[in-house]
Design a protein around this motif. Structure first.
Motif, PDB file in Angstrom:
ATOM      1  N   THR A 635       1.109  -1.168   0.096  1.00 15.58           N
ATOM      2  CA  THR A 635       0.189   0.310   0.581  1.00 15.58           C
ATOM      3  C   THR A 635       0.938   0.815   0.006  1.00 15.58           C
ATOM      4  N   TYR A 636       1.675   0.888   1.189  1.00 13.66           N
ATOM      5  CA  TYR A 636       2.346   2.123   0.927  1.00 13.66           C
ATOM      6  C   TYR A 636       3.919   2.459  -0.424  1.00 13.66           C
ATOM      7  N   ARG A 637       3.937   1.639  -0.876  1.00 13.26           N
ATOM      8  CA  ARG A 637       4.721   1.536  -2.408  1.00 13.26           C
ATOM      9  C   ARG A 637       3.990   2.110  -3.030  1.00 13.26           C
ATOM     10  N   THR A 638       2.586   1.883  -3.209  1.00 11.27           N
ATOM     11  CA  THR A 638       1.874   1.622  -4.236  1.00 11.27           C
ATOM     12  C   THR A 638       1.191   3.703  -4.520  1.00 11.27           C
ATOM     13  N   THR A 639       0.529   4.146  -2.818  1.00 13.43           N
ATOM     14  CA  THR A 639       0.012   5.714  -2.538  1.00 13.43           C
ATOM     15  C   THR A 639       1.501   6.622  -2.357  1.00 13.43           C
ATOM     16  N   ARG A 640       2.578   6.349  -2.597  1.00 13.30           N
ATOM     17  CA  ARG A 640       3.229   7.112  -2.109  1.00 13.30           C
ATOM     18  C   ARG A 640       4.889   7.086  -2.823  1.00 13.30           C
ATOM     19  N   GLY A 641       5.272   5.788  -3.951  1.00  5.60           N
ATOM     20  CA  GLY A 641       6.173   5.878  -4.202  1.00  5.60           C
ATOM     21  C   GLY A 641       7.446   6.098  -3.867  1.00  5.60           C
ATOM     22  N   VAL A 642       8.431   4.315  -4.398  1.00  6.37           N
ATOM     23  CA  VAL A 642       9.849   4.589  -3.963  1.00  6.37           C
ATOM     24  C   VAL A 642      10.524   4.557  -4.582  1.00  6.37           C
ATOM     25  N   TYR A 643      11.230   4.892  -3.936  1.00  4.95           N
ATOM     26  CA  TYR A 643      13.306   4.433  -5.097  1.00  4.95           C
ATOM     27  C   TYR A 643      13.637   2.895  -5.637  1.00  4.95           C
ATOM     28  N   PHE A 644      13.211   2.794  -4.575  1.00  3.19           N
ATOM     29  CA  PHE A 644      14.305   1.504  -4.526  1.00  3.19           C
ATOM     30  C   PHE A 644      13.192   0.552  -3.787  1.00  3.19           C
ATOM     31  N   ASP A 645      13.781  -0.964  -3.998  1.00  2.00           N
ATOM     32  CA  ASP A 645      12.793  -2.015  -3.243  1.00  2.00           C
ATOM     33  C   ASP A 645      12.816  -2.169  -1.698  1.00  2.00           C
ATOM     34  N   LEU A 646      12.745  -1.494  -1.102  1.00  2.00           N
ATOM     35  CA  LEU A 646      13.553  -2.110   0.372  1.00  2.00           C
ATOM     36  C   LEU A 646      12.857  -3.342   1.052  1.00  2.00           C
ATOM     37  N   MET A 647      12.355  -4.513   0.584  1.00  2.00           N
ATOM     38  CA  MET A 647      12.326  -5.985   1.049  1.00  2.00           C
ATOM     39  C   MET A 647      13.426  -6.614   0.600  1.00  2.00           C
ATOM     40  N   THR A 648      13.914  -6.104  -0.290  1.00  2.00           N
ATOM     41  CA  THR A 648      15.367  -6.786  -0.819  1.00  2.00           C
ATOM     42  C   THR A 648      16.368  -6.321  -0.958  1.00  2.00           C
ATOM     43  N   GLU A 649      16.293  -5.390  -0.720  1.00  2.00           N
ATOM     44  CA  GLU A 649      16.788  -4.306   0.151  1.00  2.00           C
ATOM     45  C   GLU A 649      17.248  -3.326   1.552  1.00  2.00           C
ATOM     46  N   ALA A 650      17.264  -4.395   2.305  1.00  2.00           N
ATOM     47  CA  ALA A 650      16.615  -3.809   3.954  1.00  2.00           C
ATOM     48  C   ALA A 650      18.189  -3.588   4.900  1.00  2.00           C
ATOM     49  N   PRO A 651      18.465  -3.245   5.789  1.00  2.00           N
ATOM     50  CA  PRO A 651      19.209  -3.162   6.398  1.00  2.00           C
ATOM     51  C   PRO A 651      19.567  -4.502   7.870  1.00  2.00           C
ATOM     52  N   GLY A 652      19.170  -4.472   8.176  1.00  2.00           N
ATOM     53  CA  GLY A 652      18.503  -5.875   9.061  1.00  2.00           C
ATOM     54  C   GLY A 652      17.222  -7.036   7.978  1.00  2.00           C
ATOM     55  N   PRO A 653      16.554  -7.931   9.115  1.00  2.00           N
ATOM     56  CA  PRO A 653      15.989  -8.622   9.360  1.00  2.00           C
ATOM     57  C   PRO A 653      14.222  -8.252   8.340  1.00  2.00           C
ATOM     58  N   VAL A 654      13.620  -8.418   7.809  1.00  2.00           N
ATOM     59  CA  VAL A 654      11.683  -7.646   7.928  1.00  2.00           C
ATOM     60  C   VAL A 654      11.043  -8.783   8.108  1.00  2.00           C
TER      61      VAL A 654
END
Length: 732
Positions: A635-654
């Motif tokens: 929902t956040y990605r669709t409504t706000r838009g993001v510059y990269f995929d945090l789910m695959t480039e996270a700084p730790g466990p998701v």
């Protein structure tokens, strides 16, 4: 041999190259090859992410457009060449349509003309005026002299697909940085041309304010362009006449748009006048009406009378504007008058105005810069802009002004330096000898600036034209990593200078010691040996207010007595994010929503739990565990838009649910080897310039005028020592 070579060339300006290559990758065609003549590191990195489906030809920064086109063409193997600048676009299926069309053309055709759409920062896909002309020509191949009206097509090289042999034969004439010259020359040099009345190119116009200022010689070059092209058509009366009309039209338009200094404008008018008179075809008749008056004045070289003609038009517009201005409220006019009077006073080189978070107080990057300014340049006096309700919370002795007061207008009008982590109001005038420093307040995961336009929830209520007027006042834009530098260039297209110096507010993560960590934890009531989990969620544009993402009481119970939850609500909510009162009484949950500065909370925490907040990029400097709780990522990605995929480039466990988050925090998953590996990659990418000396670099560069070479160099990541962890500083 492929039928068509698409030659993408140039730097990755404002990150438009990414979308262009994504489009080509999504719609491949077996008869088409793609060659990317990538200018600069960013373009090369972007292009290489799309290999091996494309050929990448790295070129150094500063390579001209003409040289990049030539280099790409030398690498290409197709029978036809389509030059596409990296800032432009290709509609889905465009290369396929072109390839199929050129495959059926006879070898006598040198140039295929295609239609295009136009896009700017505020509009996408506007139809061009070329469609009717191309439709008139039909699909048969033509001799230009029999269809000279085709010279009126928009002069874009991207709308001319060239036969490779034709390019090689005329490469020297077509290799020029003046793209309109090359586009028109391609038509004049072609034996035969064909048309494709189909949109197969997108011309993206960059904001003029994001481009280098036009020099005097560049203005004069417009006249030179047409004079040299007219030389190609001396014995071709039909083409000559049309080209002459285009020359006069473009010269008058360039002059009318203004922007030239008086001496340049006068010289431009003189040169255009001489060309219009000298090149005028025999028997040529001027049009009737006002356009005829303009052309007559141009040919006469009547600069003064032409200016008077323009002034009369401006006067009529000014009268209408004055009537509208007279309807403003009296109080606004009075304050504006006082401010305007102050603007006539000299700029004070010893005065600096600071503001942060829409005048909330002394905070963030401006606060860190002001502190270093007092150390390195004490002769410069800082004044903070603070709202009346926040003035009582300022540190003792802080000189400040409240918006709307007389002194507020005076300091904004006369200060040499204006520093903010957001924008100053629209009415603030950018004086030529004042310096505006935009520090920002985070590394962007979510879309910012113009990139919000495609996301209604994020764009609601935003005036993007007014935003860009504010951006155009920036002299400097601060950045903590190359990702941020590139996204600011993309989201805020203007002429500011990027300061890749790091975020000053993050200096404390390298300068704080064990005593500082212990002192903060003592203020928060965190006993030695207890784990502190800082939970700091961000704001959602699609929600009207604070919506708890977690059952904090249940989470605190599961984590046990040895864990303290520090809950930090986003500042947009003004304290409405406070957690339930019950668990707070047990000491297992501490509401730190009003605690400032937030950097101290990070120093006190053993682990950060956040969702999409930029605090993750700052906290990563401490090299301590980070956990992402992303229950609404889609929902956040669709409504706000993001510059990269945090789910695959996270700084730790998701964690996608509260149960998953609880599992991570009640096992070693929050700090195991996998978490450390993800954090290390994240730090390399996003803590690039933060090393503890960012504020010093900013003060020396902006306030003391030192050049880049004399500034303290950024310390390599492996040589930095973050502040000690609570476990190191506060052993049980």
């Amino acid at each position: 041999m492929p039928e068509l070579s698409v030659i993408v060339h140039g730097p990755n300006t404002q990150d438009h190259l990414t979308g262009l290559l994504d489009s080509l990758a999504a719609h491949p065609h077996p008869g088409t090859e793609v060659v990317v003549a990538a200018v600069g590191d960013w373009a090369q990195e972007t292009a290489e992410r799309h290999a091996p489906g494309i050929q990448v030809l790295p070129l150094p920064d500063g390579t001209s457009d003409a040289a990049a086109r030539a280099a790409g063409a030398a690498r290409a193997t197709g029978r036809w060449l389509h030059f596409v600048h990296a800032k432009d676009g290709l509609p889905p299926g465009g290369p396929r349509t072109i390839a199929e069309r050129v495959a059926e053309l006879p070898p006598t055709v040198d140039v295929l003309l295609i239609d295009h759409v136009r896009s700017t920062w505020r509009t996408l896909g506007l139809p061009s005026a070329d469609g009717p002309l191309l439709a008139r020509a039909g699909r048969t191949d033509l001799v230009l002299d029999d269809s000279a009206y085709l010279l009126r097509l928009t002069p874009l090289l991207g709308t001319r697909v060239l036969r490779a042999g034709f390019w090689r034969a005329h490469r020297d004439r077509l290799t020029t940085d003046d793209e309109p010259h090359a586009a028109l020359a391609a038509l004049l040099l072609a034996d035969r041309v064909a048309c494709l009345p189909h949109v197969a190119h997108e011309d993206r116009r960059l904001r003029p304010a994001s481009l280098p200022p036009v020099t005097a010689e560049q203005h004069y070059a417009l006249v030179d362009r047409y004079e040299s092209l007219l030389d190609l058509t001396r014995d071709r009366p039909a083409a000559y006449t049309v080209l002459y009309e285009i020359m006069v039209r473009d010269c008058l338009r360039a002059f009318a748009r203004g922007g030239m200094p008086e001496d340049v404008a006068r010289e431009f008018f003189r040169r255009a006048s001489l060309a219009a008179l000298r090149r005028r075809p025999e028997g040529h008749r001027r049009p009737a009406g006002l356009d005829g008056v303009r052309r007559s004045l141009l040919e006469e070289g009547a600069y003064t009378r032409y200016r008077a003609f323009q002034a009369a038009n401006r006067t009529r517009r000014a009268v209408r504007s004055t009537v509208r201005a007279g309807r403003r409220q009296l109080g606004t006019r009075v304050r504006d008058h006082q401010y305007r009077r102050a603007l006539r006073r000299p700029v004070d080189p010893r005065l600096a105005v600071f503001a942060a978070y829409w005048n909330r107080g002394v905070a963030c990057n401006p606060a860190a810069i002001a502190a270093k300014l007092a150390e390195l340049a004490p002769h410069i006096h800082p004044v903070w802009v603070v709202t009346a309700e926040n003035a009582a919370l300022l540190p003792p002795g802080t000189d400040h002004v409240v918006p709307g007061t007389r002194r507020y207008g005076e300091v904004l009008a006369t200060a040499k330096y204006l520093v903010n982590n957001v924008n100053f109001p629209n009415a603030v005038v950018k004086r030529p000898d004042a310096v505006h420093l935009q520090t920002h307040h985070g590394t962007p995961l979510k879309r910012m600036g113009l990139d919000q336009m495609s996301f209604p929830a994020a764009a609601q209520g935003l005036d993007f034209a007014a935003l860009l007027e504010r951006v155009d006042k920036w002299d400097y834009s601060l950045s903590s990593n190359s990702h941020t530098t590139r996204m600011w260039e993309r989201a805020y297209p203007s002429r500011f200078v990027s300061l890749d110096h790091g975020y000053p507010r993050n200096d404390v993560y390298y300068t704080a010691g064990a005593d500082d960590v212990r002192a903060v934890r003592e203020r928060l009531g965190i006993a030695p040996g207890r784990r502190a989990v800082l939970y700091a969620p961000t704001h959602r544009d699609y929600e009207a207010g604070w919506t708890p993402r977690l059952d904090l009481a249940a989470l605190a119970d599961r984590l046990g007595e040895d864990t303290v939850l520090l809950v930090r609500g986003h500042y947009f909510y003004d304290g409405t994010a406070s957690p339930p009162a019950g668990p707070r009484r047990s000491g297992r949950i501490v509401d730190v929503s009003s605690y400032d500065p937030v950097e101290e909370l990070c120093l006190a925490a053993d682990v950060l739990v956040t969702d999409y907040s930029s605090i993750m990029f700052d906290y990563a400097n401490l090299d301590r565990p980070l956990v992402i709780h992303a229950d609404d990522w889609e929902t956040y990605r669709t409504t706000r838009g993001v510059y990269f995929d945090l789910m695959t480039e996270a700084p730790g466990p998701v964690a996608r649910t509260q149960e998953e988050l609880t599992e991570i925090l009640t096992t070693d998953a929050w700090r195991d080897e996998g978490a450390a590996k993800a954090r290390a990659a994240f730090r390399r990418r996003f803590c690039e310039y933060d090393d503890g000396r960012a504020a010093e670099r900013v003060v020396r560069r902006v306030f003391l005028g030192q050049d880049e070479a004399s500034l303290p160099p950024v310390l390599p990541l492996e040589e930095r020592t973050p502040a000690p962890s609570p476990e190191e500083a506060c052993p049980p």
